[in-house]
Design an enzyme around this catalytic site. Structure first.
Site, PDB file in Angstrom:
ATOM      1  N   GLU A   1      26.097  -5.445  37.241  1.00  0.00           N
ATOM      2  CA  GLU A   1      25.793  -4.215  37.178  1.00  0.00           C
ATOM      3  C   GLU A   1      26.910  -3.481  36.603  1.00  0.00           C
ATOM      4  OE1 GLU A   1      25.725  -3.248  41.478  1.00  0.00           O
ATOM      5  OE2 GLU A   1      23.728  -3.852  41.728  1.00  0.00           O
TER       6      GLU A   1
ATOM      7  N   HIS B   1      25.919   9.779  42.655  1.00  0.00           N
ATOM      8  CA  HIS B   1      25.124   8.779  41.851  1.00  0.00           C
ATOM      9  C   HIS B   1      24.330   9.331  40.961  1.00  0.00           C
ATOM     10  CE1 HIS B   1      21.727   5.850  40.965  1.00  0.00           C
ATOM     11  NE2 HIS B   1      22.481   5.027  41.722  1.00  0.00           N
TER      12      HIS B   1
ATOM     13  N   ARG C   1      29.220   5.125  35.939  1.00  0.00           N
ATOM     14  CA  ARG C   1      28.422   6.123  36.929  1.00  0.00           C
ATOM     15  C   ARG C   1      28.813   7.606  36.826  1.00  0.00           C
ATOM     16  NH1 ARG C   1      27.028   3.425  42.736  1.00  0.00           N
ATOM     17  NH2 ARG C   1      25.627   2.393  41.653  1.00  0.00           N
TER      18      ARG C   1
ATOM     19  N   HIS D   1      26.848  10.160  46.984  1.00  0.00           N
ATOM     20  CA  HIS D   1      26.236   8.637  47.212  1.00  0.00           C
ATOM     21  C   HIS D   1      27.362   7.858  48.143  1.00  0.00           C
ATOM     22  CE1 HIS D   1      23.909   5.340  46.512  1.00  0.00           C
ATOM     23  NE2 HIS D   1      24.866   4.621  45.709  1.00  0.00           N
TER      24      HIS D   1
ATOM     25  N   ARG E   1      34.371   3.604  43.105  1.00  0.00           N
ATOM     26  CA  ARG E   1      33.954   2.317  43.763  1.00  0.00           C
ATOM     27  C   ARG E   1      33.150   1.642  42.713  1.00  0.00           C
ATOM     28  NH1 ARG E   1      28.630   0.622  46.914  1.00  0.00           N
ATOM     29  NH2 ARG E   1      28.154   2.475  45.409  1.00  0.00           N
TER      30      ARG E   1
HETATM   31  C1  LIG Z   1      20.644   4.437  48.844  1.00  0.00           C
HETATM   32  C2  LIG Z   1      21.829   3.431  49.022  1.00  0.00           C
HETATM   33  C3  LIG Z   1      21.820   2.508  48.200  1.00  0.00           C
HETATM   34  C4  LIG Z   1      22.973   1.681  48.218  1.00  0.00           C
HETATM   35  N1  LIG Z   1      22.991   0.357  47.594  1.00  0.00           N
HETATM   36  C5  LIG Z   1      24.216  -0.301  47.702  1.00  0.00           C
HETATM   37  C6  LIG Z   1      24.532  -1.519  47.102  1.00  0.00           C
HETATM   38  O1  LIG Z   1      23.552  -2.177  46.353  1.00  0.00           O
HETATM   39  N2  LIG Z   1      25.571  -2.314  47.114  1.00  0.00           N
HETATM   40  C7  LIG Z   1      26.791  -1.894  47.951  1.00  0.00           C
HETATM   41  O2  LIG Z   1      27.682  -2.486  48.074  1.00  0.00           O
HETATM   42  N3  LIG Z   1      26.500  -0.598  48.571  1.00  0.00           N
HETATM   43  C8  LIG Z   1      25.576   0.128  48.401  1.00  0.00           C
HETATM   44  N4  LIG Z   1      25.543   1.465  49.180  1.00  0.00           N
HETATM   45  C9  LIG Z   1      26.556   1.780  50.032  1.00  0.00           C
HETATM   46  C10 LIG Z   1      26.505   0.740  51.247  1.00  0.00           C
HETATM   47  O3  LIG Z   1      25.263   0.796  51.582  1.00  0.00           O
HETATM   48  C11 LIG Z   1      27.241   1.365  52.453  1.00  0.00           C
HETATM   49  O4  LIG Z   1      28.765   1.552  52.033  1.00  0.00           O
HETATM   50  C12 LIG Z   1      27.465   0.516  53.509  1.00  0.00           C
HETATM   51  O5  LIG Z   1      26.309   0.135  53.908  1.00  0.00           O
HETATM   52  C13 LIG Z   1      28.301   1.267  54.567  1.00  0.00           C
HETATM   53  O6  LIG Z   1      28.141   0.449  55.896  1.00  0.00           O
HETATM   54  P1  LIG Z   1      28.824   0.819  57.338  1.00  0.00           P
HETATM   55  O7  LIG Z   1      28.577  -0.169  58.064  1.00  0.00           O
HETATM   56  O8  LIG Z   1      30.009   1.420  57.145  1.00  0.00           O
HETATM   57  O9  LIG Z   1      27.887   2.298  57.577  1.00  0.00           O
HETATM   58  P2  LIG Z   1      26.106   2.333  57.790  1.00  0.00           P
HETATM   59  O10 LIG Z   1      25.435   1.236  57.289  1.00  0.00           O
HETATM   60  O11 LIG Z   1      25.924   3.862  56.983  1.00  0.00           O
HETATM   61  O12 LIG Z   1      26.230   2.604  59.123  1.00  0.00           O
HETATM   62  C14 LIG Z   1      27.024   3.586  60.042  1.00  0.00           C
HETATM   63  C15 LIG Z   1      26.266   3.476  61.364  1.00  0.00           C
HETATM   64  O13 LIG Z   1      27.132   4.569  62.119  1.00  0.00           O
HETATM   65  C16 LIG Z   1      26.310   5.188  63.104  1.00  0.00           C
HETATM   66  N5  LIG Z   1      26.922   6.325  63.258  1.00  0.00           N
HETATM   67  C17 LIG Z   1      27.037   7.551  62.405  1.00  0.00           C
HETATM   68  N6  LIG Z   1      27.549   8.739  62.947  1.00  0.00           N
HETATM   69  C18 LIG Z   1      27.756   8.187  64.387  1.00  0.00           C
HETATM   70  C19 LIG Z   1      28.019   8.689  65.625  1.00  0.00           C
HETATM   71  N7  LIG Z   1      28.902   9.959  65.542  1.00  0.00           N
HETATM   72  N8  LIG Z   1      28.339   7.767  66.655  1.00  0.00           N
HETATM   73  C20 LIG Z   1      27.805   6.678  66.700  1.00  0.00           C
HETATM   74  N9  LIG Z   1      27.364   6.239  65.530  1.00  0.00           N
HETATM   75  C21 LIG Z   1      27.159   6.760  64.582  1.00  0.00           C
HETATM   76  C22 LIG Z   1      24.757   5.263  62.222  1.00  0.00           C
HETATM   77  O14 LIG Z   1      23.941   5.927  62.863  1.00  0.00           O
HETATM   78  C23 LIG Z   1      24.754   3.844  61.607  1.00  0.00           C
HETATM   79  O15 LIG Z   1      24.157   3.087  62.534  1.00  0.00           O
HETATM   80  C24 LIG Z   1      24.360   2.174  49.149  1.00  0.00           C
HETATM   81  C25 LIG Z   1      24.318   3.170  49.726  1.00  0.00           C
HETATM   82  C26 LIG Z   1      22.987   4.098  49.743  1.00  0.00           C
HETATM   83  C27 LIG Z   1      22.897   5.451  50.689  1.00  0.00           C
END
Ligand SMILES: Cc1cc2nc3c(=O)[nH]c(=O)nc-3n(C[C@H](O)[C@H](O)[C@H](O)COP(=O)(O)OP(=O)(O)OC[C@H]3O[C@@H](n4cnc5c(N)ncnc54)[C@H](O)[C@@H]3O)c2cc1C
Length: 518
Positions: A115, A234, A280, A339, A374
């Site tokens: 990537e 993005h 990016r 993003h 990032r």
């Molecule tokens: C379209 C897209 C593609 C991506 N592709 C990549 C990739 O290929 N590789 C990579 O490394 N990263 C990628 N990313 C970034 C990566 O997906 C995220 O940084 C990562 O998944 C974050 O994980 P997390 O567990 O911190 O949050 P999330 O997976 O976003 O989970 C957050 C959780 O908190 C919950 N929540 C929110 N507010 C509250 C609240 N007030 N009370 C209780 N719960 C709450 C949500 O419902 C969810 O369950 C991508 C992001 C997107 C949007």
């Protein structure tokens, strides 16, 4: 307010960070708060590319760390980059054991994608673009079978209780649109894993739940927020009127798709020697500039992929079909979209925030890994590494019993749901004034608008959380009088070596700055 005491560790959120932390903590008792049914509402399930890790014999954690430092434009913490890239391999092996079906070579190795800004092919993936969905599926299955993890769905956090400087509880409400009266849940430790902030912008790739609620909640409780100004845009979200905007993955440009404008000109050729494959932030700014000039930027896959686009990129083709675009015959309109938030709750190497009793992991945290930009696929990796480190730290520091009764929450009607009009205005303001290109007057305007919106519903905690996060992003952007990584100031276009350090800001400091403007 009703109060519920539990001997469980409370995890706020249910994305990759939350699930992996809960599994690491097992068999210690955990209660996980998920606003939606598990697997929905999290960015983790939408990740397409995969997880970065030096898995090839010819690659090394040192090379991965070097690429991370370079992408971060001078503000990555080298200790953190070293630690995360060294631990990456063991997390990929653990995810494999937990059932993540990574693509494998005929010889049994991992299929690795290359990537942008990586010097080596080091992104492990699943079925091409299904990494996030499949990793989440595997972990959810494990969590559902784990007796020590209680999952409460349909509930969200909206505030923290702080007693003598220590986080002692979390206020919860029903996640249904009408909300509810809050219940205060006091756990033995509290881990924030609520995801990023990009849904605070009108043009975003993030799921609707991901709006900086958890960052704002921690900031309101007094936690220090680091690197708030750094939001990654993005370059090629599809500009088709959907909210959130579907991604036209970077891999399309990797396959030779080009960026053109309404006049048919390939504008990236004049911008960067790597043209469409430039970093990016460079591509995002060029696309933004074309849009601002009314030249309608578009991604043209016709010559590079022809009819293959539908078979190789089914998600992109499906989004096109939903919006009446035939990518085999016509270019796809694109726009830069918020993003990923590099900023977040400042943590140490063990995921501890500056508030005793509060840990954070995943995108809501800022560990120092990403700096001003990032590196692709380091987001999921950081969530894994810090979920485990935070879980291990909690296990050492919190007074945890071996078992605990399930938490029971019965919500009464009440509460103040967030006004959708106010949310829409806030998101438009962030995109227009705190977006790809920033300048002092726009940022000051944004801070005034955020203050005015906040005043409209001063008792709505959901609003106060997101206006706290918006205030921190705008204030940190105003204070950083230079351009660095994803933060571009039209009034300070140069990078200033004197500013090559991470920002740290409390909500009180950001609000004090905001008040000088009104
Ligand atoms: C379209 C897209 C593609 C991506 N592709 C990549 C990739 O290929 N590789 C990579 O490394 N990263 C990628 N990313 C970034 C990566 O997906 C995220 O940084 C990562 O998944 C974050 O994980 P997390 O567990 O911190 O949050 P999330 O997976 O976003 O989970 C957050 C959780 O908190 C919950 N929540 C929110 N507010 C509250 C609240 N007030 N009370 C209780 N719960 C709450 C949500 O419902 C969810 O369950 C991508 C992001 C997107 C949007």
């Amino acid at each position: 307010m009703e109060e519920v005491q539990t001997d469980r560790i409370v995890i706020v959120g249910a994305g990759l960070g939350a699930l992996y932390a809960a599994l690491t903590l097992a068999p210690l008792p955990v209660v996980m708060i998920s606003p939606d049914p598990l697997g929905q509402g999290a960015s983790s399930a939408w990740a397409q590319g995969g997880v970065a890790a030096a898995m090839d014999a010819g690659d090394s954690p040192e090379a991965h760390a070097r690429d991370t430092l370079r992408a971060g434009a001078g503000t990555v913490d080298p200790k953190v980059a070293d630690l995360v890239t060294r631990e990456a391999r063991e997390h990929i092996l653990d995810l494999t054991t937990l059932g993540a079906p990574f693509d494998r070579t005929a010889e049994g190795g991992y299929v690795l994608s290359r990537e942008a800004a990586h010097s080596f092919a080091r992104v492990v993936r699943v079925k091409g673009d299904q990494a996030g969905a499949e990793i989440m599926r595997a972990l959810i299955e494990r969590v559902r079978r784990c007796a020590s993890i209680q999952v409460i769905e349909g509930v969200m956090a909206e505030g923290l209780e702080v007693t003598e400087g220590q986080v002692t509880g979390v206020r919860l409400v029903s996640a249904a649109p009408e909300g509810s009266a809050p219940i205060l849940l006091r756990g033995v430790a509290h881990l924030m894993a609520g995801g990023g902030s990009s849904g605070l912008y009108a043009i975003t790739t993030n799921p609707p739940r991901i709006r900086g609620q958890v960052l704002g909640m921690a900031a309101r409780a007094g936690a220090v927020i680091a690197d708030a100004e750094f939001v990654q845009f993005h370059p090629t979200a599809m500009d088709v009127g959907e909210d959130p905007a579907p991604l036209a993955t970077e891999a399309l440009r990797g396959e030779g798709a080009v960026l053109i404008n309404a006049e048919g000109a390939r504008f990236m050729l004049d911008v960067h020697p790597d043209a469409e494959l430039a970093p990016r932030d460079v591509v995002a700014r060029a696309i933004f500039a074309q849009g601002q000039a009314g030249k309608r930027p578009m991604l043209d896959t016709r010559a590079a992929l022809g009819a293959r686009v539908t078979e190789v990129f089914p998600a992109v083709s499906a989004a096109c079909a939903r919006n009446g675009i035939d990518p085999v015959a016509e270019p796809i309109p694109v726009a830069a979209a918020a993003h990923y938030h590099m900023g977040g709750i400042a943590t140490d190497l063990d995921g501890r925030s500056t508030l005793p009793g509060l840990w954070a992991c995943g995108e809501c945290a800022s560990t120092g890994l990403h700096g001003a930009n990032r590196l692709a696929s380091n987001g999921l990796l950081e969530a894994l590494v810090y979920a485990r480190r935070a879980a291990q730290s909690i296990a050492v520091h919190a007074k945890i019993k071996d078992s605990a009764a399930p938490v029971e929450l019965v919500f009464a009607p009440g509460g103040t749901p967030l006004d959708p009009e106010t949310l829409a205005r806030l998101r438009q303001t962030m995109t227009a004034k705190v977006g790809v290109l920033r300048e002092a007057e726009g940022l000051k305007d944004a801070l005034r608008t955020i203050a005015a919106l906040e005043a409209q519903q001063p008792t709505c905690e959901s609003l106060l959380n997101i206006t706290a996060t918006a205030t921190l992003i705008a204030a940190a952007a105003l204070l950083r009088e230079e351009s660095r990584g994803a933060h571009e100031r039209s009034d300070f276009p140069a990078t200033d070596p004197a500013c090559a350090s991470r920002s740290r800001l409390t909500l009180a400091e950001a609000k004090a700055l905001r008040e000088t403007l009104t």
